[in-house]
Design a protein around this motif. Structure first.
Motif, PDB file in Angstrom:
ATOM      1  N   ALA A  62       0.834  -1.204   0.000  1.00  0.00           N
ATOM      2  CA  ALA A  62       0.000   0.000   0.000  1.00  0.00           C
ATOM      3  C   ALA A  62       0.872   1.261   0.000  1.00  0.00           C
ATOM      4  N   GLU A  63       1.975   1.232   0.756  1.00  0.00           N
ATOM      5  CA  GLU A  63       2.898   2.369   0.760  1.00  0.00           C
ATOM      6  C   GLU A  63       3.553   2.536  -0.611  1.00  0.00           C
ATOM      7  N   TYR A  64       3.927   1.420  -1.229  1.00  0.00           N
ATOM      8  CA  TYR A  64       4.577   1.491  -2.539  1.00  0.00           C
ATOM      9  C   TYR A  64       3.611   2.036  -3.594  1.00  0.00           C
ATOM     10  N   ALA A  65       2.364   1.598  -3.545  1.00  0.00           N
ATOM     11  CA  ALA A  65       1.380   2.077  -4.515  1.00  0.00           C
ATOM     12  C   ALA A  65       1.205   3.589  -4.396  1.00  0.00           C
ATOM     13  N   ALA A  66       1.168   4.077  -3.173  1.00  0.00           N
ATOM     14  CA  ALA A  66       1.016   5.521  -2.959  1.00  0.00           C
ATOM     15  C   ALA A  66       2.244   6.279  -3.460  1.00  0.00           C
ATOM     16  N   ALA A  67       3.430   5.742  -3.211  1.00  0.00           N
ATOM     17  CA  ALA A  67       4.659   6.401  -3.651  1.00  0.00           C
ATOM     18  C   ALA A  67       4.732   6.471  -5.171  1.00  0.00           C
ATOM     19  N   ALA A  68       4.381   5.379  -5.841  1.00  0.00           N
ATOM     20  CA  ALA A  68       4.408   5.369  -7.302  1.00  0.00           C
ATOM     21  C   ALA A  68       3.425   6.385  -7.866  1.00  0.00           C
ATOM     22  N   ARG A  69       2.260   6.448  -7.254  1.00  0.00           N
ATOM     23  CA  ARG A  69       1.238   7.400  -7.692  1.00  0.00           C
ATOM     24  C   ARG A  69       1.713   8.839  -7.459  1.00  0.00           C
ATOM     25  N   ASP A  70       2.276   9.123  -6.298  1.00  0.00           N
ATOM     26  CA  ASP A  70       2.713  10.476  -5.969  1.00  0.00           C
ATOM     27  C   ASP A  70       3.850  10.954  -6.881  1.00  0.00           C
ATOM     28  N   LEU A  71       4.703  10.007  -7.332  1.00  0.00           N
ATOM     29  CA  LEU A  71       5.829  10.374  -8.187  1.00  0.00           C
ATOM     30  C   LEU A  71       5.455  10.402  -9.663  1.00  0.00           C
ATOM     31  N   GLY A  72       4.215  10.063  -9.972  1.00  0.00           N
ATOM     32  CA  GLY A  72       3.734  10.196 -11.341  1.00  0.00           C
ATOM     33  C   GLY A  72       4.143   9.082 -12.281  1.00  0.00           C
ATOM     34  N   ALA A  73       4.342   7.893 -11.760  1.00  0.00           N
ATOM     35  CA  ALA A  73       4.666   6.759 -12.628  1.00  0.00           C
ATOM     36  C   ALA A  73       3.509   6.487 -13.585  1.00  0.00           C
ATOM     37  N   THR A  74       3.827   6.346 -14.851  1.00  0.00           N
ATOM     38  CA  THR A  74       2.779   6.129 -15.857  1.00  0.00           C
ATOM     39  C   THR A  74       2.413   4.654 -16.001  1.00  0.00           C
ATOM     40  N   ASP A  75       3.261   3.781 -15.515  1.00  0.00           N
ATOM     41  CA  ASP A  75       2.959   2.360 -15.572  1.00  0.00           C
ATOM     42  C   ASP A  75       3.641   1.674 -14.390  1.00  0.00           C
ATOM     43  N   VAL A  76       3.015   0.623 -13.896  1.00  0.00           N
ATOM     44  CA  VAL A  76       3.513  -0.125 -12.740  1.00  0.00           C
ATOM     45  C   VAL A  76       3.460  -1.606 -13.074  1.00  0.00           C
ATOM     46  N   ARG A  77       4.515  -2.315 -12.736  1.00  0.00           N
ATOM     47  CA  ARG A  77       4.483  -3.771 -12.862  1.00  0.00           C
ATOM     48  C   ARG A  77       4.996  -4.383 -11.564  1.00  0.00           C
ATOM     49  N   MET A  78       4.223  -5.314 -11.042  1.00  0.00           N
ATOM     50  CA  MET A  78       4.628  -6.064  -9.860  1.00  0.00           C
ATOM     51  C   MET A  78       4.912  -7.498 -10.276  1.00  0.00           C
ATOM     52  N   VAL A  79       6.099  -7.958  -9.930  1.00  0.00           N
ATOM     53  CA  VAL A  79       6.510  -9.328 -10.229  1.00  0.00           C
ATOM     54  C   VAL A  79       6.644 -10.093  -8.917  1.00  0.00           C
ATOM     55  N   ALA A  80       6.049 -11.260  -8.866  1.00  0.00           N
ATOM     56  CA  ALA A  80       6.175 -12.145  -7.701  1.00  0.00           C
ATOM     57  C   ALA A  80       6.899 -13.407  -8.148  1.00  0.00           C
ATOM     58  N   THR A  81       7.719 -13.951  -7.229  1.00  0.00           N
ATOM     59  CA  THR A  81       8.620 -15.020  -7.654  1.00  0.00           C
ATOM     60  C   THR A  81       8.410 -16.297  -6.844  1.00  0.00           C
TER      61      THR A  81
END
Length: 318
Positions: A62-81
């Motif tokens: 949840a913190e990471y999602a907010a940070a990405a949004r606040d910094l204006g990332a145009t695309d997000v990818r989450m990889v799980a291993t």
């Protein structure tokens, strides 16, 4: 220039990179974060992700999602291993991530994990060598990513990946299987080494490691071993990235970690608190593979799968 956010959710830690990626050349970091959430807690024994581990991951995500949004990332990818691939209740984790991040995480195969690690690790090794006043490392590269649940071995050159194999000898998995005492007994360490050598036989059946001119090691186990070998007063990413650690120093550091108590390991100024319990197993993997493959040194990269995710997100053909 494309601004993207990459999230790597492994067995031990979850990490975020927000970066500006040009059409070619190196990327510029805006934010890097790493939190140890131990998502793979007990998964080797139970086959399931523990509810408390999923909740720890949710809070950080949840913190990471907010940070990405606040910094204006145009695309997000989450990889799980590894831990997520292995879990019977993987769908619960995917539902949590989708609700928290707004998109479904990509639970990648071992092969894609290896390719992303190779892309991230090799993209800056020449520049890092130059920063240390060293000659650039020579391809082919054997990139080794020691994770919590698995370790990826990737052989490749400047044209890309030639062969890859993922095996289940991560630092969390080996610790939970064998290294139970504080410090672990010689018998427990021997059992861990046996598992590693068995897995390495699987690697050599698919990856011609004897063709490698340079070993590139990455992820927290390797960078922590490098920090200890370099005798750094504090953890210093710039000093670590591109450093070259001889196998004798790896042997010395690994032996010291496996002989130390938890309190002694935690007292090191370069030790992340989340690595205290598992660093002995990670160092053991690095030492055994270097001995088994006859590799004289390891070139250490602070860049890894996280950078590979960001590069491929911005440049799909990378």
């Amino acid at each position: 220039m494309t601004r993207v956010a990459a999230i790597d959710c492994g067995t031990n830690s979850i990490r975020l990179l927000v970066a500006d990626v040009p059409a070619d050349g190196g990327h510029t970091d805006l934010l890097r974060r790493m939190e140890v959430v131990r998502l793979g807690q007990g998964v080797d024994a139970t086959g399931r992700l523990a509810p408390e581990a999923i909740e720890r991951t949710r809070l950080v995500l949840a913190e990471y999602a907010a940070a990405a949004r606040d910094l204006g990332a145009t695309d997000v990818r989450m990889v799980a291993t590894s831990a997520t691939r292995d879990a019977a209740n993987r769908a619960e984790f995917e539902d949590m991530a989708r609700a928290t991040l707004g998109r479904t995480p990509d639970v990648v195969t071992g092969r894609e994990e290896a390719e992303l690690s190779f892309l991230g690790a090799t993209g800056s090794v020449a520049a890092a060598a130059a920063a240390h006043g060293l000659q650039p490392p020579r391809p082919p590269y054997l990139v080794v990513d020691i994770g919590g649940g698995s370790t990826e071995f990737v052989l490749g050159d400047d044209d890309g990946v030639l062969a890859a194999r993922s095996v289940d000898i991560g630092c969390v998995r080996l610790t939970e299987r064998h290294l139970h005492d504080d410090p672990p007994t010689p018998e427990q360490t021997a059992l861990g080494e046996r598992d590693i050598r068995t897995a390495l036989a699987e690697v050599t059946a698919e990856v011609p490691v004897d063709r490698a001119a340079t070993l590139v090691g990455l992820a927290g186990s390797v960078t922590t071993v490098a920090a200890l070998a370099l005798d750094l007063p504090t953890y210093d990413s710039e000093a670590i990235h591109g450093s070259r650690i001889p196998v004798d120093d790896v042997r010395r550091v690994a032996a010291g970690l496996l002989a130390a108590t938890r309190v002694q390991r935690a007292a090191s100024p370069v030790m992340h608190p989340g690595r205290v319990d598992v660093i002995g197993a990670g160092a053991l993997v690095l030492r055994v593979l270097m001995d088994e493959f006859g590799l004289p040194e390891v070139t250490v990269s602070e860049h890894d799968i996280l950078d590979g995710i960001a590069l491929r997100l911005a440049r799909p053909q990378a």
